[in-house]
Design an enzyme around this catalytic site. Sequence first.
Site, PDB file in Angstrom:
ATOM      1  N   CYS A  72      11.574  49.873 -34.349  1.00 32.84           N
ATOM      2  CA  CYS A  72      11.311  51.134 -35.878  1.00 32.84           C
ATOM      3  C   CYS A  72      11.720  52.881 -35.299  1.00 32.84           C
ATOM      4  CB  CYS A  72      10.269  50.945 -36.311  1.00 32.84           C
ATOM      5  SG  CYS A  72      10.868  49.154 -37.246  1.00 32.84           S
ATOM      6  N   CYS A  95       0.514  48.087 -38.848  1.00 32.62           N
ATOM      7  CA  CYS A  95       2.126  47.414 -38.517  1.00 32.62           C
ATOM      8  C   CYS A  95       1.072  45.926 -38.074  1.00 32.62           C
ATOM      9  CB  CYS A  95       2.577  48.606 -37.366  1.00 32.62           C
ATOM     10  SG  CYS A  95       3.879  47.252 -37.246  1.00 32.62           S
ATOM     11  N   CYS A 126       6.208  54.740 -33.739  1.00 37.50           N
ATOM     12  CA  CYS A 126       6.512  54.782 -35.132  1.00 37.50           C
ATOM     13  C   CYS A 126       5.012  54.256 -35.343  1.00 37.50           C
ATOM     14  CB  CYS A 126       6.802  53.420 -34.566  1.00 37.50           C
ATOM     15  SG  CYS A 126       5.745  52.205 -32.975  1.00 37.50           S
ATOM     16  N   ARG A 175      19.432  48.754 -47.063  1.00 37.83           N
ATOM     17  CA  ARG A 175      18.586  49.333 -47.036  1.00 37.83           C
ATOM     18  C   ARG A 175      19.068  51.181 -47.227  1.00 37.83           C
ATOM     19  NH1 ARG A 175      14.398  47.282 -43.751  1.00 37.83           N
ATOM     20  NH2 ARG A 175      14.101  44.916 -43.776  1.00 37.83           N
ATOM     21  N   LYS A 178      21.655  48.226 -41.766  1.00 39.40           N
ATOM     22  CA  LYS A 178      21.144  49.291 -42.339  1.00 39.40           C
ATOM     23  C   LYS A 178      23.043  50.759 -41.932  1.00 39.40           C
ATOM     24  CE  LYS A 178      16.667  49.252 -40.659  1.00 39.40           C
ATOM     25  NZ  LYS A 178      15.668  49.929 -39.454  1.00 39.40           N
ATOM     26  N   LYS A 238      17.895  42.440 -42.703  1.00 34.63           N
ATOM     27  CA  LYS A 238      18.739  43.351 -43.254  1.00 34.63           C
ATOM     28  C   LYS A 238      19.543  43.736 -42.500  1.00 34.63           C
ATOM     29  CE  LYS A 238      15.629  45.538 -39.126  1.00 34.63           C
ATOM     30  NZ  LYS A 238      14.289  45.774 -39.338  1.00 34.63           N
ATOM     31  N   CYS A 287       6.187  48.246 -30.458  1.00 37.94           N
ATOM     32  CA  CYS A 287       6.337  46.962 -30.179  1.00 37.94           C
ATOM     33  C   CYS A 287       7.794  46.728 -29.240  1.00 37.94           C
ATOM     34  CB  CYS A 287       6.102  45.614 -31.123  1.00 37.94           C
ATOM     35  SG  CYS A 287       7.321  45.931 -32.835  1.00 37.94           S
ATOM     36  N   ARG A 335       7.168  52.048 -49.759  1.00 35.69           N
ATOM     37  CA  ARG A 335       8.463  52.690 -49.464  1.00 35.69           C
ATOM     38  C   ARG A 335       9.258  52.534 -50.212  1.00 35.69           C
ATOM     39  NH1 ARG A 335      11.220  49.769 -44.790  1.00 35.69           N
ATOM     40  NH2 ARG A 335       8.946  49.729 -43.711  1.00 35.69           N
TER      41      ARG A 335
END
Length: 562
Positions: free
Chosen positions: A475, A432, A426, A142, A207, A205, A471, A73
């Site tokens: 995302c 994944c 996603c 991120r 954001k 993380k 899931c 990414r």
Amino acid sequence: MTTALTDFERIKAASRLLRGSIVDGLADPLTGAISDDDNKLLKFHGSYLQDHRDLRDERRLQKLEPAYSFMLRARLPGGVVTPAQWLEFDRLAREYANGTLRITTRQTFQWHGIIKRQLKPTIAAIHHALATTIAACGDVVRTVVSTANPIESPAHAITYDWAARLSRHLEPQTRAYHEIWLDGEKWTGEAETEPLYGPTYLPRKFKIGLAIPPLNDIDVFAQDLGLIAIIEQGALVGFNVAIGGGMGASHGDPSTYPRLASVIGFVTPEQLIAVTEGIVGVQRDWGNRGVRKHARLKYTLDHRGLEAFKAELESRLGFALQPARAFAFEHNGDRYGWVEGHDGRWHLTLQIESGRLADVGELRALSGLRELAKVHAGDFRLTCNQNVIVANVAAAERACIDAIVAAHGLDGYRRQSAIRRHAVACVALPTCGLAMAESERYLPQLLPKLESLLHRHGLSEAPILLRLSGCPNGCSRPYLGEIALVGRGPGRYDLRLAADFRGQRLNQVYRENIDEAAILDALDPLFARYAAERVAGEHFGDFLLRAGALGEPRRIPLELRA
């Protein structure tokens, strides 16, 4: 009582600022994988080890290791890509990855299917294209996202500049990235430090996103730190600060949940870097490093208290945040087609289903964007809804752009239903590792069935936010969909309904663990009522709540409420 640290914290502490044994793992010819510890560190460098889950059983029977490959990414602040970068990224997709590019919900590209020996040359090529993968994943800040069209006004351009500046300022300072991927000299000076992050970086993380009302095209309240630009008389005067958003949850664990960010005040542009560093610093020090699933900022706020967090922040800053300024959002999708900017240049938003740029049948999205990059004199802008803007087009060049778009089947946005134009999914299976159900591969099967229902009720042009997730980690920001499917297992989903069209209210579970037939059966009567009972301008999610169409709602914890 001191809480024991997680294994991930141990790995970070022993990593020598993200080095670990990644170099040795990459050099090991006996496996296509690297160690689990190094895979955790690899995330900070912008990559995840994955395997092709469709092939697991077959390879196990053949006594072969899984079909390992790496997802990579980029870190692209605000999603801005030059034509030269686009062509290089396209080349990498065809030569090193699986022949596709994927636009993510954080305005960047992912490459899938990169085998281990090609990972280093791919990262080096991205670096030589004046981009990077550092901190695109991992327990750090991120990629900073921004309202996708920063040329709409001078204030939009300034806001994008702030997104880029924050992203650069908050990158990790370790030399590990240059040593491992770019053959940089090994650090031999004084003990290396991370001035902001420290030796163990953040608990999870983090954001950041900047939005400009009335468009909430980045879902600003889903961010750990959401910055709402306040523009007065055409000038950017500052930002409202919202903290604690996050989409992730775990099935069957009520201690995990999605949360919308809480607005805590207003700051001037001159204060922005200090305030951002302060918020990241408090989360670094206060975040839960003993229970990883409770380590995001949203849990820090709910465990320690929003006012306590704000007081600690202001104490560290040495000044108080100003009261929040008035703002209003109207929309959180993308605006397709041509839009003229303040300077007379034009911007064309194209719809890219699930963000996947590939050549399939008459839709040759990868080739089409490649041809556009060869002739385009402006730039490209990726959106948080997985679409792409061909930006900064001179009026005289519009016809050329339109011809290339039509020749490659990229003009579908002109004919598509409203729900298709507002769908986000996603990646999920087959790559994944967290996916419980299909998402990207299921969307093309689901959409025609939803469109058929909507057409039957005269709702083809009703804009409805649809979000699919394989899931509960979120995302695709499913908890902000007016209709959302969250994967439970193969072919089975939780059906969630009644978020609003502006991204300011979470949806709620309507049916749990149901298959496609039950999903369609549940939606059909709701669409019928919406068609018959809605008032002018009323969106689907708002109608469901106003009309009491969801029945007796389950008790929603305070932290889930808008």
